[in-house]
Design a protein around this motif. Sequence first.
Motif, PDB file in Angstrom:
ATOM      1  N   ARG A   1       0.855  -1.187   0.000  1.00 22.84           N
ATOM      2  CA  ARG A   1       0.000   0.000   0.000  1.00 22.84           C
ATOM      3  C   ARG A   1       0.890   1.235   0.000  1.00 22.84           C
ATOM      4  NH1 ARG A   1      -1.298   0.226   4.788  1.00 22.84           N
ATOM      5  NH2 ARG A   1      -0.412   2.222   5.304  1.00 22.84           N
ATOM      6  N   LEU A   2       0.664   2.113  -0.956  1.00 28.52           N
ATOM      7  CA  LEU A   2       1.421   3.360  -1.056  1.00 28.52           C
ATOM      8  C   LEU A   2       0.506   4.526  -0.716  1.00 28.52           C
ATOM      9  CD1 LEU A   2       3.205   2.813  -4.481  1.00 28.52           C
ATOM     10  CD2 LEU A   2       4.217   2.634  -2.229  1.00 28.52           C
ATOM     11  N   ASP A   3       0.901   5.344   0.231  1.00 31.27           N
ATOM     12  CA  ASP A   3       0.163   6.564   0.556  1.00 31.27           C
ATOM     13  C   ASP A   3       1.032   7.750   0.155  1.00 31.27           C
ATOM     14  OD1 ASP A   3      -1.932   5.132   1.738  1.00 31.27           O
ATOM     15  OD2 ASP A   3      -0.900   5.071   3.663  1.00 31.27           O
ATOM     16  N   TRP A   4       0.484   8.594  -0.729  1.00 30.89           N
ATOM     17  CA  TRP A   4       1.206   9.792  -1.109  1.00 30.89           C
ATOM     18  C   TRP A   4       0.268  10.975  -1.074  1.00 30.89           C
ATOM     19  CZ3 TRP A   4       1.129   5.873  -5.020  1.00 30.89           C
ATOM     20  CH2 TRP A   4       0.226   6.076  -6.041  1.00 30.89           C
ATOM     21  N   ARG A   5       0.793  12.128  -1.409  1.00 33.46           N
ATOM     22  CA  ARG A   5       0.062  13.378  -1.276  1.00 33.46           C
ATOM     23  C   ARG A   5      -1.281  13.359  -2.005  1.00 33.46           C
ATOM     24  NH1 ARG A   5       3.770  18.219  -2.429  1.00 33.46           N
ATOM     25  NH2 ARG A   5       4.820  17.136  -0.756  1.00 33.46           N
ATOM     26  N   ASP A   6      -1.361  12.756  -3.187  1.00 28.33           N
ATOM     27  CA  ASP A   6      -2.581  12.770  -3.999  1.00 28.33           C
ATOM     28  C   ASP A   6      -3.529  11.616  -3.711  1.00 28.33           C
ATOM     29  OD1 ASP A   6      -1.589  15.007  -5.247  1.00 28.33           O
ATOM     30  OD2 ASP A   6      -0.721  13.893  -6.913  1.00 28.33           O
ATOM     31  N   GLY A   7      -3.201  10.719  -2.804  1.00 27.15           N
ATOM     32  CA  GLY A   7      -4.071   9.580  -2.527  1.00 27.15           C
ATOM     33  C   GLY A   7      -3.278   8.359  -2.135  1.00 27.15           C
ATOM     34  N   SER A   8      -3.818   7.203  -2.479  1.00 28.50           N
ATOM     35  CA  SER A   8      -3.114   5.960  -2.164  1.00 28.50           C
ATOM     36  C   SER A   8      -3.483   4.908  -3.192  1.00 28.50           C
ATOM     37  CB  SER A   8      -3.463   5.474  -0.754  1.00 28.50           C
ATOM     38  OG  SER A   8      -4.805   5.091  -0.694  1.00 28.50           O
ATOM     39  N   ARG A   9      -2.633   3.903  -3.301  1.00 27.21           N
ATOM     40  CA  ARG A   9      -2.859   2.760  -4.198  1.00 27.21           C
ATOM     41  C   ARG A   9      -2.422   1.507  -3.480  1.00 27.21           C
ATOM     42  NH1 ARG A   9      -2.584   3.179 -10.010  1.00 27.21           N
ATOM     43  NH2 ARG A   9      -3.058   0.976  -9.856  1.00 27.21           N
ATOM     44  N   SER A  10      -3.076   0.398  -3.800  1.00 26.89           N
ATOM     45  CA  SER A  10      -2.716  -0.903  -3.228  1.00 26.89           C
ATOM     46  C   SER A  10      -2.433  -1.882  -4.354  1.00 26.89           C
ATOM     47  CB  SER A  10      -3.845  -1.448  -2.357  1.00 26.89           C
ATOM     48  OG  SER A  10      -4.020  -0.645  -1.235  1.00 26.89           O
ATOM     49  N   PHE A  11      -1.491  -2.772  -4.111  1.00 24.34           N
ATOM     50  CA  PHE A  11      -1.085  -3.775  -5.094  1.00 24.34           C
ATOM     51  C   PHE A  11      -0.882  -5.100  -4.375  1.00 24.34           C
ATOM     52  CE2 PHE A  11       0.714   0.345  -6.204  1.00 24.34           C
ATOM     53  CZ  PHE A  11       0.138   0.565  -7.435  1.00 24.34           C
ATOM     54  N   ASP A  12      -1.290  -6.191  -5.011  1.00 28.19           N
ATOM     55  CA  ASP A  12      -1.027  -7.532  -4.489  1.00 28.19           C
ATOM     56  C   ASP A  12       0.111  -8.126  -5.296  1.00 28.19           C
ATOM     57  OD1 ASP A  12      -3.059  -7.388  -2.601  1.00 28.19           O
ATOM     58  OD2 ASP A  12      -4.563  -8.088  -4.020  1.00 28.19           O
ATOM     59  N   CYS A  13       1.217  -8.405  -4.622  1.00 28.16           N
ATOM     60  CA  CYS A  13       2.422  -8.902  -5.278  1.00 28.16           C
ATOM     61  C   CYS A  13       2.675 -10.355  -4.896  1.00 28.16           C
ATOM     62  CB  CYS A  13       3.636  -8.069  -4.841  1.00 28.16           C
ATOM     63  SG  CYS A  13       3.451  -6.303  -5.057  1.00 28.16           S
ATOM     64  N   HIS A  14       3.616 -10.976  -5.604  1.00 33.29           N
ATOM     65  CA  HIS A  14       4.090 -12.290  -5.189  1.00 33.29           C
ATOM     66  C   HIS A  14       4.752 -12.130  -3.821  1.00 33.29           C
ATOM     67  CE1 HIS A  14       3.277 -14.099  -9.046  1.00 33.29           C
ATOM     68  NE2 HIS A  14       3.969 -13.154  -9.662  1.00 33.29           N
ATOM     69  N   HIS A  15       4.710 -13.179  -3.019  1.00 36.35           N
ATOM     70  CA  HIS A  15       5.268 -13.088  -1.668  1.00 36.35           C
ATOM     71  C   HIS A  15       6.769 -12.813  -1.726  1.00 36.35           C
ATOM     72  CE1 HIS A  15       5.894 -13.615   2.526  1.00 36.35           C
ATOM     73  NE2 HIS A  15       6.695 -14.646   2.335  1.00 36.35           N
ATOM     74  N   ASP A  16       7.172 -11.790  -0.987  1.00 33.21           N
ATOM     75  CA  ASP A  16       8.582 -11.423  -0.888  1.00 33.21           C
ATOM     76  C   ASP A  16       8.873 -11.059   0.563  1.00 33.21           C
ATOM     77  OD1 ASP A  16      11.153 -10.512  -1.091  1.00 33.21           O
ATOM     78  OD2 ASP A  16      10.716  -8.911  -2.515  1.00 33.21           O
ATOM     79  N   PRO A  17       9.449 -11.990   1.333  1.00 43.36           N
ATOM     80  CA  PRO A  17       9.706 -11.710   2.746  1.00 43.36           C
ATOM     81  C   PRO A  17      10.774 -10.638   2.970  1.00 43.36           C
ATOM     82  CG  PRO A  17      10.646 -13.833   2.130  1.00 43.36           C
ATOM     83  CD  PRO A  17       9.865 -13.344   0.948  1.00 43.36           C
ATOM     84  N   THR A  18      11.546 -10.313   1.949  1.00 42.42           N
ATOM     85  CA  THR A  18      12.611  -9.323   2.105  1.00 42.42           C
ATOM     86  C   THR A  18      12.166  -7.912   1.723  1.00 42.42           C
ATOM     87  OG1 THR A  18      13.428  -9.679  -0.151  1.00 42.42           O
ATOM     88  CG2 THR A  18      14.347 -11.075   1.592  1.00 42.42           C
TER      89      THR A  18
END
Length: 161
Positions: A116-133
């Motif tokens: 989840r990215l929150d920035w000045r103009d709003g936010s977006r969410s993305f479902d990615c492949h699992h990456d523990p790092t």
Amino acid sequence: MATEQSVRCEVPYFPAVVVSFGLMWLVGLGVAGFRWLRHGPTHPGEFVFLGGLLALTVCIGLLRSRYVVRAVEFSKAQVRLESRAGVRTVRIADVRAVGVEHTGDTASGYVETSLRLDWRDGSRSFDCHHDPTLGPALLRLLPSHVTVEERWEELQEPSSG
């Protein structure tokens, strides 16, 4: 001269809505065709209508797939949101917070990382492949004004449906 570090998250794409609508129109065409073969009351307009809706659904799916974000790449200066149509960049100065959440089930383990990215103009969410790092790498890479929150959800029992 050191190269700029970056962290990349691949976003898998499956057009579930487009596929389900396409299947619905295809089944409708099959039913109308079956009724026509059984000499039931069908109108040729039914085939034109259902075929047109199927073609429209396929066209919308193809157009939409060009604009779906396929990868998110973080660097010290910007966040790149890449799609087939182009690249959108957000300056790191505009990013307020990044949320990383790992989910999965007891049979498969952790299989998905949500970003989840929150920035000045709003936010977006993305479902990615699992990456523990991903979480620790973002903590090392991003400046201190960007809050990075990492959460590991408890593994759920797999659904039997």
